[in-house]
Structure formats: structure tokens, C-alpha cells
Design an enzyme around this catalytic site. Structure first.
Site, mmCIF file in Angstrom:
data_model
loop_
_atom_site.group_PDB
_atom_site.id
_atom_site.type_symbol
_atom_site.label_atom_id
_atom_site.label_comp_id
_atom_site.label_asym_id
_atom_site.label_seq_id
_atom_site.Cartn_x
_atom_site.Cartn_y
_atom_site.Cartn_z
ATOM 1 N N ASP A 205 0.824 -1.214 0.000
ATOM 2 C CA ASP A 205 0.000 0.000 0.000
ATOM 3 C C ASP A 205 0.856 1.261 0.000
ATOM 4 O OD1 ASP A 205 -2.049 -1.787 0.235
ATOM 5 O OD2 ASP A 205 -2.395 -1.462 2.365
ATOM 6 N N SER A 259 1.554 -4.758 -4.233
ATOM 7 C CA SER A 259 0.302 -5.209 -4.842
ATOM 8 C C SER A 259 -0.048 -4.254 -5.977
ATOM 9 C CB SER A 259 -0.841 -5.209 -3.826
ATOM 10 O OG SER A 259 -2.084 -5.341 -4.517
ATOM 11 N N HIS A 264 -4.500 0.096 -5.728
ATOM 12 C CA HIS A 264 -3.131 0.401 -5.296
ATOM 13 C C HIS A 264 -2.491 1.465 -6.190
ATOM 14 C CE1 HIS A 264 -2.960 -2.865 -2.252
ATOM 15 N NE2 HIS A 264 -4.038 -3.196 -2.932
ATOM 16 N N ASN A 333 2.831 -21.951 -8.522
ATOM 17 C CA ASN A 333 2.974 -21.182 -9.759
ATOM 18 C C ASN A 333 2.175 -19.918 -9.554
ATOM 19 O OD1 ASN A 333 2.983 -19.959 -12.182
ATOM 20 N ND2 ASN A 333 2.066 -21.632 -13.340
HETATM 21 C C1 PLP Z 1 -0.991 -4.303 3.256
HETATM 22 C C2 PLP Z 1 -1.492 -5.251 2.225
HETATM 23 N N1 PLP Z 1 -0.796 -6.351 1.947
HETATM 24 C C3 PLP Z 1 -1.189 -7.243 1.022
HETATM 25 C C4 PLP Z 1 -2.343 -7.039 0.306
HETATM 26 C C5 PLP Z 1 -2.786 -8.067 -0.704
HETATM 27 O O1 PLP Z 1 -2.691 -7.623 -2.025
HETATM 28 P P1 PLP Z 1 -3.549 -8.338 -3.164
HETATM 29 O O2 PLP Z 1 -4.942 -7.839 -3.050
HETATM 30 O O3 PLP Z 1 -2.891 -7.911 -4.441
HETATM 31 O O4 PLP Z 1 -3.452 -9.799 -2.944
HETATM 32 C C6 PLP Z 1 -3.119 -5.912 0.560
HETATM 33 C C7 PLP Z 1 -4.364 -5.688 -0.208
HETATM 34 O O5 PLP Z 1 -4.846 -4.616 -0.386
HETATM 35 C C8 PLP Z 1 -2.690 -4.996 1.542
HETATM 36 O O6 PLP Z 1 -3.414 -3.908 1.844
#
Ligand code: PLP
Length: 502
Positions: A205, A259, A264, A333
Site C-alpha cells: 500500500d 500489490s 493500489h 505457480n
Molecule cells: C498491506 C497489504 N498487503 C497485502 C495485500 C494483498 O494484495 P492483493 O490484493 O494484491 O493480494 C493488501 C491488499 O490490499 C494490503 O493492503
């Protein structure tokens, strides 16, 4: 017509189509956006911001039809690594996958025994945040140790680290830079340095945030990889000024993650990245976990990169067994597709503007909501002690943060004339997108409550977590993303002012 000419025509039409159909997703200040209709149109808390460049990139890559991670993916990995000043970046299909790979990497048998994360070992993390910062610790058989969060910064209370340390068991620390606010890197790095622990920065984030600390301390903490880049003097985010080193979050620890899901800082639809900050062998292990657990590191479509494809003898396999099918880890994967990377590369070009817009939008909201301190406690950057129209005041640590805000967080004060739920309902009525700080106090989520019931030894909690509970009960955030226009920001401010004046 030649295929090249036909492709050029398709791409020209694609751009035209995109201009006609996706005007609402252009940046907030773009004149081609449709006018905002207050009260009728939703003000999203976040979302994709793109124009015809990204749509053309996606279509062009799709027409080429390589599909699996290829030229676009490799180029994006290099561009991101360069931007963050890290040794290597691996693209993956989500931020959650990136976190899973980051933790899995530390479990490899190729690490020295005292550094390897084994089942039952502990990883210090914090209680409030997103669940997949913590889940990979458990998925790898390790024990998450929850410390509290500071409700004003949203970040881990770094002063609780020593109390959470379990000699011989603690192997790593893993925190997110909450909502685009860097956690207290200096204290966390010093703790990891003192006890020889890994640091994983969940930077999902926080792309574009920077953290500054005195150069001498940076040297003592072993940040030579950053100092070397800064000394060259040509990096957009890494520099030394007046004896202070500034560098982006995601470049300080051992591994960091991104992410690229739409809310994001940049997007490739689904997507993410694992950054190997300074120790290249970790990159080989991470790649193995991403790519089925294989020992071979050939990119898709290539053979024999190691020049001894049939010259290895590993495990109990016969000499000369095809390296492509030798597995040194129990892997996954988790790769994304090449057209996603083509979109991501376009977004990287726009990142400086996106980051500036996030900072600007946060400041506009903060100034517009000044005077509502009787109702709200407003978030502050780590190391800041206060906000005024002239800017932030700072603590005397010599450290500073520059936030690339994911959202505008505020806490509804317990003695405010309304409850947080009333405020959230009102924002919804006004079509103003809003979110909780993800899972609030994760220890209170059903998944973790069940785990504590079934296997109390699976996690450890330090103290009562009052800060994480405050975040759960009082925190809410609204958007700062680059798709917000001035008219939308004004509407958000006027609506919230009107609610508090009732
Ligand atoms: C701090 C944090 N880590 C990891 C993630 C996970 O990302 P993703 O949604 O791409 O799996 C998020 C999701 O918003 C997040 O806020």
C-alpha cells in the site's frame, strides 16, 4: 495489408475506443473526464486510473499472444527494481502471493540453519492490517507474534519489539507500511540488526513513500546498498542531502512486496511483486517458490540458461536428469501474464504524477477538514507530531517520512456526537467510498479466533492490543487516489463538514 499495418490500425482504433468509453477513469485533473454530479455519482475510495495508453499496451501485447511472462514482464521487473533501488524484482499474480513467496523464501533449506525459518519459529508482526500480511507466516508453519498498532499512524508500535523478542525462536519481522505511511524503519532496522533477524516490508500500500534517516545511522544499520545508489546522485527517490539519507519504502529490509490490484498505487489488474533488496541468493530461492519450486531459472520459452541442462546431479536423481524438472522446493505457480505487465509498464511511467496526486489530495482533505478535531483524530505520518496549514511538526529523532497516501484515515473520537457506524452510513448515503482499516484487529477475526480455539500455540499476542482495537472501533478511511477531481474533493469536504455540523 501487412500484419504490422493491420496491427497499427487496430491499435489506433483501440485508442479511439478507449477515449470514448473510459473517460471516467482518467486522472482527476484530466479535462476529458465527464463532469462530476454531486450526490448522483459515486466518489470511489480508490480505483484504476488509466487512459488509452494502457488499453493500447494491453491489446498490443494480447495480439502478440505470447501470454505468459515474457518481454514485457522482464522489462517491468527491471524497471521496478531500478525504481526501488533493489537487486531484483519478481512479478507475481497478487500482493498476497508476493507475501506468500517472501515468507516461503525464508524457509529454504539453502539458508544457514540459524537463519532459516522453521515450523514453530516466530515472526513478529502487528495486529491491525490486512490478513495476507499475516497468513503466509501461518501457512509456512511459523508463529505470528502480534504486537500493537499506533492508532494515529496505523503502524506497528516499534517500542514493543524487544518485549516480543523470543531468543532462538524469533527469526523475522514483517510489517506493512500502513495506508502509505512508512513504519518506524529506523527502530525496526536497529532491532533486526541487533538480533540478526530478517525484515520483510509489506509495501503493498506504499509505493512511492520515502523514509529519511541520518546518514551515519544508515551506515551503522548497514544500508550501504542505498548509500551507494545515493552517492551516484541520479536516482529519483534515493538521495543524500545535508547528512540525511532518503530512500523509498520497500528498499530497506531484506525482501519487500507490492500489490498492483486496482486500488493500489499502480495497477496491472491482478498483480504484485517481490523485491529482493540486497542479497541476490534470496532472489533465486524466491523465483523457485514462484515457479513451481524448480531449481532451473530459465525464463519462459528459453532452455539451458545454466549451460548444463543435462549436467546436474541433485537429490537422489540420476546424473544428467533434465534441470528443467528438478525441484528444490515445494513451490507454487504464482506468475502473472505478459499483457498485465504491458499495462503495468505504462502505469510506472505515470507513477510520479500518481504519487504527487495522492499527496496533494491528502493535503486538500486535511486542510478542508481542519476544525473538526472535536469529532475526529486525524492520521499523522510516522515521526510527525502535529499538522497545521503550514505543514507537519516532527519529533526530534532526525527521521522523516514522506507519505504516498493509500487513503485518508481518521478516527471517530469516542466522545464525538456520533458513532463511527453512523458516519460510515452517512458517507454511503452520500455515495462517498469509505473503508475500514482492512481487518481491524486481526486477532478478533473469525479465522484467527477459530485458530486460537483449535491451536492456541499457533499464534502469540503481546499485551492487550488497545491500539489495534481502537483502529477496529474508530478508524475509517476515504480516498486520496489520483482519480479524484477537485469537484469530488470539495464534495467530500462539504459533506463531512455538514454531517459534523448537524
Ligand atoms: C498491506 C497489504 N498487503 C497485502 C495485500 C494483498 O494484495 P492483493 O490484493 O494484491 O493480494 C493488501 C491488499 O490490499 C494490503 O493492503
Amino acid at each position: 495489408m501487412s500484419p504490422e499495418a493491420l496491427k497499427a490500425q487496430i491499435l489506433e482504433l483501440t485508442r479511439e475506443y478507449s477515449r470514448l468509453t473510459h473517460a471516467a477513469q482518467r486522472p482527476g485533473a484530466d479535462a476529458a473526464r465527464p463532469a462530476f454530479r454531486p450526490g448522483q455519482d459515486v466518489v470511489p475510495y480508490a480505483g484504476r486510473v488509466f487512459n488509452e495508453d494502457e488499453v493500447e499496451a494491453a491489446v498490443s501485447s494480447t495480439l502478440d499472444f505470447w501470454l505468459t511472462l515474457g518481454n514485457e514482464g522482464h522489462a517491468m521487473q527491471e524497471e521496478l527494481a531500478e525504481l526501488l533501488g533493489v537487486k531484483k524484482t519478481l512479478l507475481v499474480n497478487s500482493g498476497s502471493s508476493a507475501n506468500l513467496i517472501a515468507v516461503s523464501t525464508l524457509t529454504t533449506h539453502k539458508l544457514p540453519a540459524e537463519k532459516r525459518l522453521l515450523p514453530g519459529d516466530e515472526v513478529i508482526t502487528c495486529a491491525a492490517g490486512f490478513p495476507t500480511t499475516v497468513a503466509p507466516i501461518l501457512q509456512n508453519g511459523a508463529v505470528p507474534v502480534f504486537i500493537d498498532n499506533d492508532p494515529v499512524t496505523g503502524n506497528a508500535c516499534a517500542d514493543q519489539l524487544e518485549g516480543a523478542y523470543n531468543p532462538g525462536k524469533t527469526k523475522a519481522v514483517m510489517f506493512a507500511h500502513t495506508l502509505g505511511n512508512p513504519f518506524e524503519l529506523r527502530t525496526v532496522l536497529a532491532f533486526c540488526h541487533k538480533h540478526g533477524l530478517w525484515l520483510i516490508e509489506d509495501n503493498c500500500d506504499a509505493l512511492g513513500c520515502t523514509y529519511s534517516l541520518p546518514l551515519e545511522e544508515a551506515r551503522e544499520l548497514g544500508l550501504t546498498h542505498l548509500i551507494k545508489i545515493a552517492e551516484k546522485g541520479d536516482h529519483p527517490w534515493i538521495r543524500i542531502e545535508d547528512g540525511v539519507l532518503t530512500a523509498p519504502t520497500g528498499s530497506f529490509g531484506d525482501i519487500s512486496t507490492q500489490s498492483f490490484y486496482p486500488p493500489h498505487h499502480l495497477t496491472m489488474g491482478e498483480g504484485g511483486a517481490v523485491n529482493i533488496i540486497r542479497r541476490p541468493p534470496l532472489g533465486t530461492y524466491a523465483e523457485s517458490f514462484r515457479d513451481w519450486g524448480r531449481d532451473c531459472w530459465c525464463p519462459s520459452g528459453k532452455d539451458n540458461t545454466c549451460n548444463k541442462r543435462f549436467g546436474w546431479q541433485l537429490g537422489e536423481l540420476p546424473e544428467g536428469y533434465d534441470h528443467k524438472y528438478i525441484y528444490s522446493h515445494l513451490g507454487y505457480n504464482l506468475k502473472p501474464l505478459d499483457p498485465q505487465a504491458a499495462i503495468g509498464r505504462m502505469q510506472i511511467r505515470k507513477l510520479p504524477d500518481f504519487v504527487e496526486a495522492r499527496k496533494r489530495n491528502w493535503n486538500v482533505l486535511r486542510a478542508g477538514l481542519a476544525g473538526l478535531e472535536n469529532c475526529f483524530e486525524f492520521a499523522l505520518p510516522t515521526h510527525a507530531t502535529g499538522w497545521s496549514a503550514d505543514g507537519f511538526t516532527w519529533d526530534d529523532s532526525g527521521c522523516r517520512t514522506d507519505c504516498s497516501w493509500f487513503g485518508f484515515m481518521l478516527l471517530v473520537k469516542p466522545d464525538a456526537p456520533f458513532a463511527k457506524a453512523d458516519f460510515a452510513r452517512y458517507l454511503d448515503e452520500k455515495k462517498i467510498g469509505n473503508r475500514m482499516l482492512f481487518g481491524g484487529n486481526l486477532a478478533r477475526q473469525p479465522a484467527f479466533v477459530q485458530l486460537r480455539k483449535e491451536r492456541p500455540e499457533a499464534l502469540r499476542i503481546v499485551g492487550d492490543l488497545p491500539g489495534a482495537d481502537r483502529i477496529m472501533n474508530e478508524a475509517i478511511f476515504i480516498g486520496t487516489y489520483p482519480g479524484l477531481s477537485d469537484a469530488q474533493l470539495d464534495y467530500m469536504i462539504e459533506s463531512i463538514q455538514a454531517f459534523c455540523a448537524r
